[in-house]
Motif scaffolding. Structure first.
Motif, PDB file in Angstrom:
ATOM      1  N   ARG A 223      24.011  53.047 -41.112  1.00  0.00           N
ATOM      2  CA  ARG A 223      23.467  52.797 -39.765  1.00  0.00           C
ATOM      3  C   ARG A 223      22.965  51.364 -39.640  1.00  0.00           C
ATOM      4  O   ARG A 223      23.211  50.703 -38.617  1.00  0.00           O
ATOM      5  CB  ARG A 223      22.334  53.789 -39.465  1.00  0.00           C
ATOM      6  CG  ARG A 223      22.825  55.090 -38.815  1.00  0.00           C
ATOM      7  CD  ARG A 223      21.792  56.181 -38.870  1.00  0.00           C
ATOM      8  NE  ARG A 223      20.562  55.871 -38.171  1.00  0.00           N
ATOM      9  CZ  ARG A 223      20.313  56.225 -36.910  1.00  0.00           C
ATOM     10  NH1 ARG A 223      21.209  56.895 -36.226  1.00  0.00           N
ATOM     11  NH2 ARG A 223      19.165  55.925 -36.349  1.00  0.00           N
ATOM     12  N   CYS A 224      22.280  50.884 -40.664  1.00  0.00           N
ATOM     13  CA  CYS A 224      21.833  49.486 -40.652  1.00  0.00           C
ATOM     14  C   CYS A 224      23.033  48.546 -40.547  1.00  0.00           C
ATOM     15  O   CYS A 224      23.024  47.579 -39.780  1.00  0.00           O
ATOM     16  CB  CYS A 224      21.056  49.155 -41.925  1.00  0.00           C
ATOM     17  SG  CYS A 224      19.458  49.949 -42.031  1.00  0.00           S
ATOM     18  N   ILE A 225      24.090  48.861 -41.332  1.00  0.00           N
ATOM     19  CA  ILE A 225      25.270  47.991 -41.352  1.00  0.00           C
ATOM     20  C   ILE A 225      25.946  47.966 -39.982  1.00  0.00           C
ATOM     21  O   ILE A 225      26.354  46.909 -39.500  1.00  0.00           O
ATOM     22  CB  ILE A 225      26.251  48.462 -42.453  1.00  0.00           C
ATOM     23  CG1 ILE A 225      25.626  48.232 -43.835  1.00  0.00           C
ATOM     24  CG2 ILE A 225      27.585  47.741 -42.348  1.00  0.00           C
ATOM     25  CD1 ILE A 225      26.357  48.925 -44.972  1.00  0.00           C
ATOM     26  N   VAL A 227      24.541  48.376 -37.074  1.00  0.00           N
ATOM     27  CA  VAL A 227      23.726  47.548 -36.176  1.00  0.00           C
ATOM     28  C   VAL A 227      23.896  46.077 -36.515  1.00  0.00           C
ATOM     29  O   VAL A 227      24.087  45.232 -35.632  1.00  0.00           O
ATOM     30  CB  VAL A 227      22.239  47.962 -36.259  1.00  0.00           C
ATOM     31  CG1 VAL A 227      21.370  46.997 -35.472  1.00  0.00           C
ATOM     32  CG2 VAL A 227      22.053  49.377 -35.755  1.00  0.00           C
ATOM     33  N   GLU A 228      23.866  45.759 -37.821  1.00  0.00           N
ATOM     34  CA  GLU A 228      23.955  44.355 -38.237  1.00  0.00           C
ATOM     35  C   GLU A 228      25.310  43.746 -37.888  1.00  0.00           C
ATOM     36  O   GLU A 228      25.390  42.580 -37.501  1.00  0.00           O
ATOM     37  CB  GLU A 228      23.731  44.242 -39.746  1.00  0.00           C
ATOM     38  CG  GLU A 228      22.287  44.447 -40.154  1.00  0.00           C
ATOM     39  CD  GLU A 228      22.133  44.789 -41.624  1.00  0.00           C
ATOM     40  OE1 GLU A 228      21.004  45.061 -42.050  1.00  0.00           O
ATOM     41  OE2 GLU A 228      23.150  44.794 -42.350  1.00  0.00           O
ATOM     42  N   SER A 231      25.743  44.688 -33.522  1.00  0.00           N
ATOM     43  CA  SER A 231      24.601  44.495 -32.630  1.00  0.00           C
ATOM     44  C   SER A 231      24.875  44.931 -31.187  1.00  0.00           C
ATOM     45  O   SER A 231      24.777  44.155 -30.254  1.00  0.00           O
ATOM     46  CB  SER A 231      24.056  43.073 -32.689  1.00  0.00           C
ATOM     47  OG  SER A 231      25.071  42.143 -32.836  1.00  0.00           O
ATOM     48  N   LEU A 232      25.292  46.167 -31.053  1.00  0.00           N
ATOM     49  CA  LEU A 232      25.426  46.774 -29.728  1.00  0.00           C
ATOM     50  C   LEU A 232      24.444  47.943 -29.652  1.00  0.00           C
ATOM     51  O   LEU A 232      24.559  48.891 -30.415  1.00  0.00           O
ATOM     52  CB  LEU A 232      26.850  47.281 -29.500  1.00  0.00           C
ATOM     53  CG  LEU A 232      27.905  46.213 -29.287  1.00  0.00           C
ATOM     54  CD1 LEU A 232      29.280  46.836 -29.254  1.00  0.00           C
ATOM     55  CD2 LEU A 232      27.643  45.446 -28.017  1.00  0.00           C
ATOM     56  N   PRO A 233      23.489  47.893 -28.803  1.00  0.00           N
ATOM     57  CA  PRO A 233      22.388  48.850 -28.850  1.00  0.00           C
ATOM     58  C   PRO A 233      22.620  50.119 -28.052  1.00  0.00           C
ATOM     59  O   PRO A 233      21.846  51.047 -28.157  1.00  0.00           O
ATOM     60  CB  PRO A 233      21.265  48.055 -28.207  1.00  0.00           C
ATOM     61  CG  PRO A 233      21.965  47.238 -27.178  1.00  0.00           C
ATOM     62  CD  PRO A 233      23.357  46.955 -27.711  1.00  0.00           C
TER      63      PRO A 233
ATOM     64  N   ARG B  40      14.888  47.162 -43.647  1.00  0.00           N
ATOM     65  CA  ARG B  40      16.154  46.616 -43.178  1.00  0.00           C
ATOM     66  C   ARG B  40      16.458  47.133 -41.766  1.00  0.00           C
ATOM     67  O   ARG B  40      16.915  46.392 -40.901  1.00  0.00           O
ATOM     68  CB  ARG B  40      17.261  47.042 -44.146  1.00  0.00           C
ATOM     69  CG  ARG B  40      18.619  46.485 -43.796  1.00  0.00           C
ATOM     70  CD  ARG B  40      19.591  46.763 -44.917  1.00  0.00           C
ATOM     71  NE  ARG B  40      20.937  46.367 -44.543  1.00  0.00           N
ATOM     72  CZ  ARG B  40      21.982  46.492 -45.355  1.00  0.00           C
ATOM     73  NH1 ARG B  40      21.831  46.978 -46.561  1.00  0.00           N
ATOM     74  NH2 ARG B  40      23.182  46.127 -44.953  1.00  0.00           N
ATOM     75  N   ARG B  41      16.181  48.403 -41.558  1.00  0.00           N
ATOM     76  CA  ARG B  41      16.402  49.030 -40.250  1.00  0.00           C
ATOM     77  C   ARG B  41      15.497  48.394 -39.203  1.00  0.00           C
ATOM     78  O   ARG B  41      15.947  48.059 -38.104  1.00  0.00           O
ATOM     79  CB  ARG B  41      16.099  50.519 -40.392  1.00  0.00           C
ATOM     80  CG  ARG B  41      16.137  51.325 -39.131  1.00  0.00           C
ATOM     81  CD  ARG B  41      15.732  52.763 -39.480  1.00  0.00           C
ATOM     82  NE  ARG B  41      14.928  53.351 -38.422  1.00  0.00           N
ATOM     83  CZ  ARG B  41      15.434  54.121 -37.472  1.00  0.00           C
ATOM     84  NH1 ARG B  41      16.722  54.359 -37.440  1.00  0.00           N
ATOM     85  NH2 ARG B  41      14.661  54.644 -36.554  1.00  0.00           N
ATOM     86  N   ALA B  44      16.833  44.924 -38.449  1.00  0.00           N
ATOM     87  CA  ALA B  44      18.067  44.961 -37.662  1.00  0.00           C
ATOM     88  C   ALA B  44      17.763  45.293 -36.201  1.00  0.00           C
ATOM     89  O   ALA B  44      18.310  44.696 -35.284  1.00  0.00           O
ATOM     90  CB  ALA B  44      19.028  45.990 -38.256  1.00  0.00           C
ATOM     91  N   GLN B  48      18.261  42.903 -32.910  1.00  0.00           N
ATOM     92  CA  GLN B  48      19.102  43.404 -31.839  1.00  0.00           C
ATOM     93  C   GLN B  48      18.348  43.375 -30.504  1.00  0.00           C
ATOM     94  O   GLN B  48      18.877  42.975 -29.474  1.00  0.00           O
ATOM     95  CB  GLN B  48      19.461  44.831 -32.207  1.00  0.00           C
ATOM     96  CG  GLN B  48      20.377  45.525 -31.269  1.00  0.00           C
ATOM     97  CD  GLN B  48      20.488  46.976 -31.685  1.00  0.00           C
ATOM     98  OE1 GLN B  48      19.502  47.697 -31.719  1.00  0.00           O
ATOM     99  NE2 GLN B  48      21.663  47.405 -32.028  1.00  0.00           N
ATOM    100  N   GLU B  51      17.956  39.847 -29.176  1.00  0.00           N
ATOM    101  CA  GLU B  51      19.200  39.379 -28.580  1.00  0.00           C
ATOM    102  C   GLU B  51      19.376  39.941 -27.175  1.00  0.00           C
ATOM    103  O   GLU B  51      19.743  39.232 -26.245  1.00  0.00           O
ATOM    104  CB  GLU B  51      20.383  39.844 -29.426  1.00  0.00           C
ATOM    105  CG  GLU B  51      20.875  38.810 -30.406  1.00  0.00           C
ATOM    106  CD  GLU B  51      21.948  39.384 -31.314  1.00  0.00           C
ATOM    107  OE1 GLU B  51      22.831  40.091 -30.803  1.00  0.00           O
ATOM    108  OE2 GLU B  51      21.882  39.131 -32.527  1.00  0.00           O
ATOM    109  N   LEU B  52      19.088  41.223 -27.032  1.00  0.00           N
ATOM    110  CA  LEU B  52      19.304  41.894 -25.754  1.00  0.00           C
ATOM    111  C   LEU B  52      18.350  41.432 -24.681  1.00  0.00           C
ATOM    112  O   LEU B  52      18.680  41.369 -23.513  1.00  0.00           O
ATOM    113  CB  LEU B  52      19.122  43.395 -25.956  1.00  0.00           C
ATOM    114  CG  LEU B  52      20.371  44.022 -26.515  1.00  0.00           C
ATOM    115  CD1 LEU B  52      20.043  45.359 -27.088  1.00  0.00           C
ATOM    116  CD2 LEU B  52      21.396  44.146 -25.414  1.00  0.00           C
TER     117      LEU B  52
END
Lengths: 249, 61
Positions: A223-225, A227-228, A231-233, B40-41, B44, B48, B51-52
């Motif tokens: 999941r972290c990967i 997002v990284e 980067s689309l939320p 890390r979460r 991230a 994110q 950025e948004l």
């Protein structure tokens, strides 16, 4: 149910998020049961005394180190074959956990070797091939970080992990093929178990617990990967961020 | 149950150092991995979010 839709990262992301707590809770519960059985139910070994209790972490860690490598190589192979991004992400997410279990197998093995053999380390086939597995995990991770282009990094580390999979049967059968100081398998698919039932049960419960733990942390890492990398939320199960974005705009 | 007392349990028949080092090292590794993933979460998500929200401060990315 259409499972193939979960090959898309944006569909997989919330699914993984829902699965993690279940795997984590069962893993912790089984670790509790396994530790209780390992320390309070399983009897003292007549040859090795209490030092044998190290196997309740050593054997599950060693099994997971090999199993996770094979699973990582399979995801890498699927990624290569189908050019599937999520498969490469899975392979990437497995490597650190696999490396950690390899390190733990070696460390707990040394803790067992010193009182039993009188040496922390010997260069026998089992120990050496497991050490090579640690270097393979390190190689897969270093190769990935050393290549900037993500697609090339994915493919290079996939090839590396696929080639290295030959070491897994070497580790597993090393105690049969060579005259190792490391003892042979106490649990075998052909001859069954040579251990007391409660010892075996504690070890198997710990193995299942480590396996579920691995699934939980790998899903969390993938999941972290996701997002990284992307980067689309909009995939977030909680719409708070997207709402906030909408308000700002 | 094979332990007469708590000290007997911790001594592990003289193998306490080896047994407990193994179990504590395993627990520390797993605990560290979970904590690292948590951080890390968080990192991230924070990135994110920045950025948004149009926060174009590239130095933090």
């Amino acid at each position: 149910m259409n499972w193939s839709k979960y090959s898309a990262p944006q569909a997989f992301y919330p699914l993984a998020g829902r699965l993690i707590p279940w795997f984590a809770v069962v893993a912790v519960a089984l670790m509790g049961v396994g530790l209780y059985m390992g320390f309070f139910v399983a009897p003292t070994d007549f040859q090795q005394g209490e030092s044998y209790r190290i196997i309740f972490v050593h054997v599950p860690a060693a099994w997971m180190s090999m199993f996770l490598y094979v699973v990582m190589a399979i995801w890498a192979g699927v990624g290569m074959g189908l050019n599937a991004r999520l498969s490469f992400m899975m392979a990437q997410a497995i490597a650190p956990t696999g490396a950690m279990f390899t390190f733990l197998a070696l460390l707990t093995g040394a803790m067992w070797g010193k009182p039993t053999w009188g040496a922390w380390w010997v260069w026998d086939a089992r120990l050496t091939s497991e050490l090579i597995l640690l270097f393979q995990y390190a190689g897969v991770m270093l190769l990935r970080t050393s290549i900037d282009d993500m697609r090339r990094a994915d493919r290079s580390s996939a090839v590396f992990s696929l080639v290295g999979v030959v070491n897994v049967p070497i580790i597993y059968f090393s105690v049969q093929w060579w005259n190792t100081l490391h003892q042979g398998a106490s649990v075998s698919m052909s001859t069954g178990s040579k251990m007391a039932a409660t010892m075996l049960m504690a070890m198997l419960i710990m193995t299942v617990a480590f396996w579920l733990y691995s699934i939980a942390v790998v899903l969390a890492r993938v999941r972290c990967i996701v997002v990284e990398r992307d980067s689309l939320p909009v995939w977030d199960e909680k719409p708070a961020v997207s709402q906030e974005v909408a308000e700002v705009r | 149950m094979q332990w007469g007392s708590a000290s007997e349990f911790f001594a592990m028949g003289g193998y306490g150092l080896y047994v407990w080092t193994s179990f504590i090292a395993t627990a520390l590794c797993m605990g560290w991995e979970v904590l690292a993933l948590w951080r890390r979460r968080a990192a991230a998500r924070a990135e994110q979010r920045a950025e948004l929200l149009g926060d174009t401060d590239e130095t933090t990315a």
